[in-house]
Design a protein around this motif. Structure first.
Motif, PDB file in Angstrom:
ATOM      1  N   VAL A 118       0.843  -0.939   0.278  1.00 31.35           N
ATOM      2  CA  VAL A 118      -0.153   0.266   0.110  1.00 31.35           C
ATOM      3  C   VAL A 118       1.403   1.496  -0.099  1.00 31.35           C
ATOM      4  N   ASN A 119       1.655   1.297   1.072  1.00 29.05           N
ATOM      5  CA  ASN A 119       2.602   2.374   0.934  1.00 29.05           C
ATOM      6  C   ASN A 119       4.079   2.232   0.260  1.00 29.05           C
ATOM      7  N   TYR A 120       4.533   3.180  -0.598  1.00 32.76           N
ATOM      8  CA  TYR A 120       6.007   2.062  -1.172  1.00 32.76           C
ATOM      9  C   TYR A 120       6.949   3.348  -2.438  1.00 32.76           C
ATOM     10  N   LEU A 121       7.794   3.067  -2.599  1.00 30.88           N
ATOM     11  CA  LEU A 121       8.288   3.956  -3.360  1.00 30.88           C
ATOM     12  C   LEU A 121       8.877   3.171  -4.627  1.00 30.88           C
ATOM     13  N   ARG A 122       8.956   3.127  -5.519  1.00 30.39           N
ATOM     14  CA  ARG A 122       9.473   2.388  -6.324  1.00 30.39           C
ATOM     15  C   ARG A 122       9.170   2.992  -7.987  1.00 30.39           C
ATOM     16  N   LEU A 123      10.959   2.746  -8.371  1.00 27.65           N
ATOM     17  CA  LEU A 123      11.922   3.179  -9.201  1.00 27.65           C
ATOM     18  C   LEU A 123      11.385   2.341 -10.826  1.00 27.65           C
ATOM     19  N   TYR A 124      11.500   3.007 -11.529  1.00 28.73           N
ATOM     20  CA  TYR A 124      11.415   2.220 -13.252  1.00 28.73           C
ATOM     21  C   TYR A 124      12.007   2.670 -13.873  1.00 28.73           C
ATOM     22  N   ASN A 125      13.211   1.543 -14.480  1.00 24.68           N
ATOM     23  CA  ASN A 125      14.248   2.352 -15.680  1.00 24.68           C
ATOM     24  C   ASN A 125      12.949   2.761 -16.617  1.00 24.68           C
ATOM     25  N   SER A 126      13.897   4.036 -17.325  1.00 23.54           N
ATOM     26  CA  SER A 126      12.676   4.395 -18.925  1.00 23.54           C
ATOM     27  C   SER A 126      11.549   5.540 -18.068  1.00 23.54           C
ATOM     28  N   THR A 127      10.840   5.406 -18.607  1.00 18.83           N
ATOM     29  CA  THR A 127       9.802   6.295 -19.443  1.00 18.83           C
ATOM     30  C   THR A 127       8.627   5.835 -19.376  1.00 18.83           C
ATOM     31  N   GLY A 128       6.958   6.048 -19.566  1.00 19.02           N
ATOM     32  CA  GLY A 128       5.946   5.381 -20.420  1.00 19.02           C
ATOM     33  C   GLY A 128       5.591   4.079 -20.235  1.00 19.02           C
ATOM     34  N   PRO A 129       5.468   3.561 -21.275  1.00 17.02           N
ATOM     35  CA  PRO A 129       5.614   2.076 -21.474  1.00 17.02           C
ATOM     36  C   PRO A 129       6.435   1.921 -21.599  1.00 17.02           C
ATOM     37  N   GLU A 130       7.132   2.106 -21.890  1.00 13.60           N
ATOM     38  CA  GLU A 130       8.465   1.193 -21.827  1.00 13.60           C
ATOM     39  C   GLU A 130       9.049   0.803 -20.727  1.00 13.60           C
ATOM     40  N   ARG A 131       8.584   1.606 -19.609  1.00 11.85           N
ATOM     41  CA  ARG A 131       9.702   1.400 -18.183  1.00 11.85           C
ATOM     42  C   ARG A 131       9.522  -0.470 -17.763  1.00 11.85           C
ATOM     43  N   SER A 132      10.165  -0.560 -17.106  1.00 13.70           N
ATOM     44  CA  SER A 132      10.260  -1.741 -16.274  1.00 13.70           C
ATOM     45  C   SER A 132      10.841  -1.569 -14.475  1.00 13.70           C
ATOM     46  N   ASP A 133      10.050  -3.050 -14.443  1.00 11.61           N
ATOM     47  CA  ASP A 133      10.862  -2.474 -13.086  1.00 11.61           C
ATOM     48  C   ASP A 133      11.156  -2.510 -12.764  1.00 11.61           C
ATOM     49  N   TRP A 134      12.748  -1.936 -11.697  1.00 11.04           N
ATOM     50  CA  TRP A 134      13.568  -1.266 -10.751  1.00 11.04           C
ATOM     51  C   TRP A 134      14.044  -2.124  -9.807  1.00 11.04           C
ATOM     52  N   MET A 135      13.263  -1.174  -8.647  1.00 11.69           N
ATOM     53  CA  MET A 135      13.798  -1.265  -7.624  1.00 11.69           C
ATOM     54  C   MET A 135      12.367  -0.885  -7.059  1.00 11.69           C
ATOM     55  N   LYS A 136      12.242  -1.300  -5.440  1.00 16.60           N
ATOM     56  CA  LYS A 136      10.846  -1.097  -4.647  1.00 16.60           C
ATOM     57  C   LYS A 136      11.131  -1.008  -3.136  1.00 16.60           C
ATOM     58  N   TYR A 137      11.053  -0.133  -2.569  1.00 21.11           N
ATOM     59  CA  TYR A 137      11.574   0.694  -1.355  1.00 21.11           C
ATOM     60  C   TYR A 137       9.785   0.364   0.295  1.00 21.11           C
ATOM     61  N   CYS A 138       9.559   0.232   1.024  1.00 18.70           N
ATOM     62  CA  CYS A 138       9.324   0.234   1.964  1.00 18.70           C
ATOM     63  C   CYS A 138      10.120   0.435   3.801  1.00 18.70           C
ATOM     64  N   GLY A 139       8.705   0.836   4.359  1.00 20.31           N
ATOM     65  CA  GLY A 139       9.828   0.172   5.813  1.00 20.31           C
ATOM     66  C   GLY A 139      10.243   1.919   6.105  1.00 20.31           C
ATOM     67  N   LEU A 140       9.849   1.625   8.144  1.00 25.87           N
ATOM     68  CA  LEU A 140      10.532   2.634   8.731  1.00 25.87           C
ATOM     69  C   LEU A 140      11.795   2.877   8.462  1.00 25.87           C
ATOM     70  N   GLY A 141      12.299   4.073   9.069  1.00 30.93           N
ATOM     71  CA  GLY A 141      13.912   4.617   9.298  1.00 30.93           C
ATOM     72  C   GLY A 141      14.084   3.215   8.482  1.00 30.93           C
ATOM     73  N   LEU A 142      14.187   2.885   7.549  1.00 29.28           N
ATOM     74  CA  LEU A 142      15.255   1.737   6.714  1.00 29.28           C
ATOM     75  C   LEU A 142      16.360   3.219   5.957  1.00 29.28           C
ATOM     76  N   LYS A 143      17.751   2.444   5.784  1.00 26.86           N
ATOM     77  CA  LYS A 143      19.796   2.831   5.851  1.00 26.86           C
ATOM     78  C   LYS A 143      19.307   2.940   4.555  1.00 26.86           C
ATOM     79  N   VAL A 144      19.803   3.750   4.202  1.00 29.76           N
ATOM     80  CA  VAL A 144      19.695   3.107   1.869  1.00 29.76           C
ATOM     81  C   VAL A 144      21.214   3.575   1.775  1.00 29.76           C
ATOM     82  N   LYS A 145      22.503   3.221   2.521  1.00 33.59           N
ATOM     83  CA  LYS A 145      23.692   3.837   1.868  1.00 33.59           C
ATOM     84  C   LYS A 145      24.631   4.124   0.306  1.00 33.59           C
TER      85      LYS A 145
END
Length: 686
Positions: A93-120
């Protein structure tokens, strides 16, 4: 031509309704944001900043936002998270998602969720286009996210939240993204003194005029020793606050083109200043009054509208890097300009309005917020022109302005080699005034490293000298106090009393001494007692040192008074006899005590004390001190009475030691017989 998808949120909260809308983008570089959950965002051509709606507060329920980012072909994009705090455990329900490219050509890349998540680590795309999608459903907590991006050529990208304390190096270089004015952090300090170590680096760089908020850029940082107080100023839409003492600070290395261009110093003549109009009430508010820090009336036009301007002619093309302005600086006229535009020209006829890099809109500079304090704005990139105009757009009460330009001379063209005649220096006559050097600038201040780094070797050497000195001083002080205290205690204990060993002063040791053989009982005093073989008629012998008379240490006596003795006779009285008045032998373990010292007025000789081994206290002495009566071992059940005044119990008699022939002998170690009284005679006869 590219295409992108915008994802929306339905009005009801029963479920998540995702709507996809196809958008045709005609630009080569697509940078756009869509949706109702987008926070403060700056999408630059090579770097930028993204955040959720409401950051750093909790993001709202049931929102969505998409950002489409594109950089020039041949480049890729990488991201660095400053904060990631999204309430969800399964990213449904709550998340941040990254896609490679834009529009209909985009492909799923990364998905993040969680409290206090550390991504260095840096997150790198596979192409020059990326779609960032943020979804939120029903939740109770979470600050959302805050991240920055740049092209992959900037591998040292940092975020808008990184502070000076995060980098321990004395000198380092980092890349700041565009859009760090979206940060709510605070900075302390200003140039050229430097910024407090707790200040965010990129926000301080915008304040210092090293990078712009619209484009970002590289910063070169120098760490130095901290100072006691940091000033607070307004510059480039960033307000720094006063700061307190810190261990370190940081400054920025720059090109050094930040000198003043001559308005304050007077190298710019009055004829080089002009204006659209001049006010003439209560004095003349001429353009010549627009010099920063000059006393008197500032420049003010006769009309108050957006068509007014103040112009500076620098006589030649120069590199202009900034401008500092104030209001009237007069308490009775509290007027100032709160916003303005800057125009520039090389011929005074064709004018251009200043705009930031990659912007199609005129730059509106934030002016003063009061009539007194200075506000600085930097031109990034710098302006290269001879003429400069200030066009007020907003003001308080009426237009009133004083200013100074920052910059430097343009580097001169390098001519070919030529011979120059030797310079002859002619001394100037005394008292000759120097004319103002028109058209010249003041020396450029060096703000690259205005505070010296901490000199650790000097501190160590100073500590090596001061520490031993302080140790010696403290040691001498402690020894002085201890010796003084010991001397005073010793002096007090010696007044009116004689020193005794510590163990002899305690009742416990006195009780233990009764259990020890008499020959083992020795004291640290200069006087000791011993007894030889005692037969009938023998008396104890006193071995005395040539010191003062001291009270003997009598075993079995619980309390000892002051030292006392009696004065021996100078010689035998005429008619003195030597009767044998003692019937019973005296035990070798028994020692006689001597009477207490004579009072200030009284009889010639002190009253002798008779002691028994039972240690029963009896009446006081002539000095009102307690007297102990002890029975002689083997003397019978009758106890001896304490001697009183000689006129009550009879005259005391003392014997002088004699030799075998009955003659008085003077020996080194005199022995006196025990004093006898009439009472003792009666007891001996009985």
């Amino acid at each position: 031509m590219g295409r992108a998808v915008m994802v929306g949120r339905g009005p009801t909260g029963a479920g998540v309704l995702i709507l996809s809308i196809l958008i045709i983008l005609t630009s080569e570089g697509c940078r756009a944001q869509k949706g109702d959950g987008c926070g403060p965002t700056v999408l630059g051509p090579s770097s930028g900043t993204l955040s959720s709606l409401g950051y750093p507060g909790t993001y709202p329920n049931n929102t969505v936002c998409e950002w489409e980012i594109a950089v020039p072909r041949g480049n890729r994009i990488h991201f660095r998270f400053a904060e990631l705090d999204i309430e969800d455990s399964d990213c449904q329900v709550n998340y941040l998602r990254l896609y490679n490219s834009t529009g209909p050509e985009r492909s799923d890349w990364m998905k993040y969720c969680g409290l206090g998540l550390k991504v260095k680590e840096l997150i790198e795309s596979t192409g020059n286009k990326v779609t960032v999608q943020f979804m939120s459903g029903t939740h109770h907590t979470g600050r959302g996210f805050y991240l920055s991006y740049s092209t992959t050529e900037h591998t040292d990208l940092i975020t808008c939240l990184d502070k000076g304390t995060d980098f321990p190096e004395a000198e380092f270089s980092k890349y700041c993204p565009a859009g760090c004015l979206t940060s709510t952090e605070e900075i302390s300090g200003t140039i050229p003194n430097g910024y407090r170590e707790s200040s965010p680096l990129c926000l301080a760089a915008i304040h210092a005029g090293v990078v712009s908020n619209a484009a970002g850029g590289r910063i070169s940082v120098v760490s130095s020793k901290g100072i006691h107080h940091y000033e607070g100023t307004l510059a480039n839409n960033v307000t720094s606050t006063p700061g307190t003492l810190s261990n370190s600070l940081f400054t920025f290395r720059t090109s050094g083109c930040y000198g003043t261009l001559g308005l304050e110093s007077g190298s710019v003549a009055d004829t080089q200043l002009s204006a659209s109009s001049v006010g003439e009430w209560n004095g003349e508010w001429a353009a010549s009054g627009a010099r920063l820090k000059k006393a008197g009336l500032p420049w003010a036009p006769s009309q108050t509208d957006q068509q007014q301007w103040l112009q500076i002619d620098l006589k030649r093309e120069k590199r202009i890097t900034g401008i500092t302005t104030t209001g009237s600086t007069l308490r009775e006229y509290q007027s100032y300009v709160s916003a303005y535009r800057v125009l520039y020209s090389n011929d005074g006829h064709q004018w251009s309005i200043y705009r930031e890099t990659n912007s199609t809109q005129d730059k509106i500079f934030q002016g003063n917020v009061n009539y007194l304090h200075e506000v600085r704005n930097n031109f990034i990139p710098p302006i290269k022109a001879r003429f400069l105009r200030i066009n007020p757009t907003l003001w308080h009460k009426r237009i009133a302005l004083k200013l100074e330009l920052l910059g430097c001379q343009l580097p001169a063209a390098k001519p070919g080699p030529r011979m120059s005649p030797p310079i002859r220096h002619i001394p100037r006559p005394a008292g000759t005034k120097h004319p103002p050097r028109l058209g010249q600038t003041t020396p450029t201040p060096d703000i690259r490293n205005t505070t010296m780094p901490p000199d650790t070797s000097r501190d160590v050497a100073l500590a090596a000298v001061l520490v031993p000195v302080w140790v010696m001083v403290l040691t001498a002080l402690i020894l002085t106090v201890v010796c003084t205290w010991h001397w005073r205690n010793r002096k007090k204990s010696s007044e009116g009393t004689y020193e005794l060993p510590h163990w002899d002063r305690t009742d416990w040791w006195k009780s233990m001494k009764q259990l020890l053989p008499s020959k083992m009982v020795e004291t640290e005093e200069s006087v000791r007692y011993s007894s030889s073989e005692v037969g009938r008629g023998a008396v104890p012998r006193l071995h005395a040192e040539p010191a003062e008379y001291a009270q003997p240490l009598v075993s079995g006596v619980t309390t000892l008074g002051a030292r006392s003795t009696f004065k021996p006779d100078e010689g035998p009285d005429p008619g003195y006899t030597d009767p044998d008045l003692y019937d019973a032998p005296i035990s070798p373990d028994i020692y006689h005590a001597y009477a207490e010292p004579l009072p200030a007025s009284g009889f010639e000789y002190a009253t002798p004390i008779v002691v028994d081994m039972g240690c029963h206290p009896s009446g006081g002495s002539s000095l009102n001190q307690p007297t102990t009566v002890c029975s002689f071992v083997g003397a019978g059940p009758a106890s001896l009475l304490t001697q009183t005044e000689s006129d009550q119990l009879g005259r005391l008699a003392y014997d002088t030691p004699k030799n075998a022939t009955g003659q008085v002998t003077a020996t080194e170690d005199l022995t006196y017989q025990v004093p006898q009284s009439s009472t003792q005679k009666l007891m001996g006869q009985s």
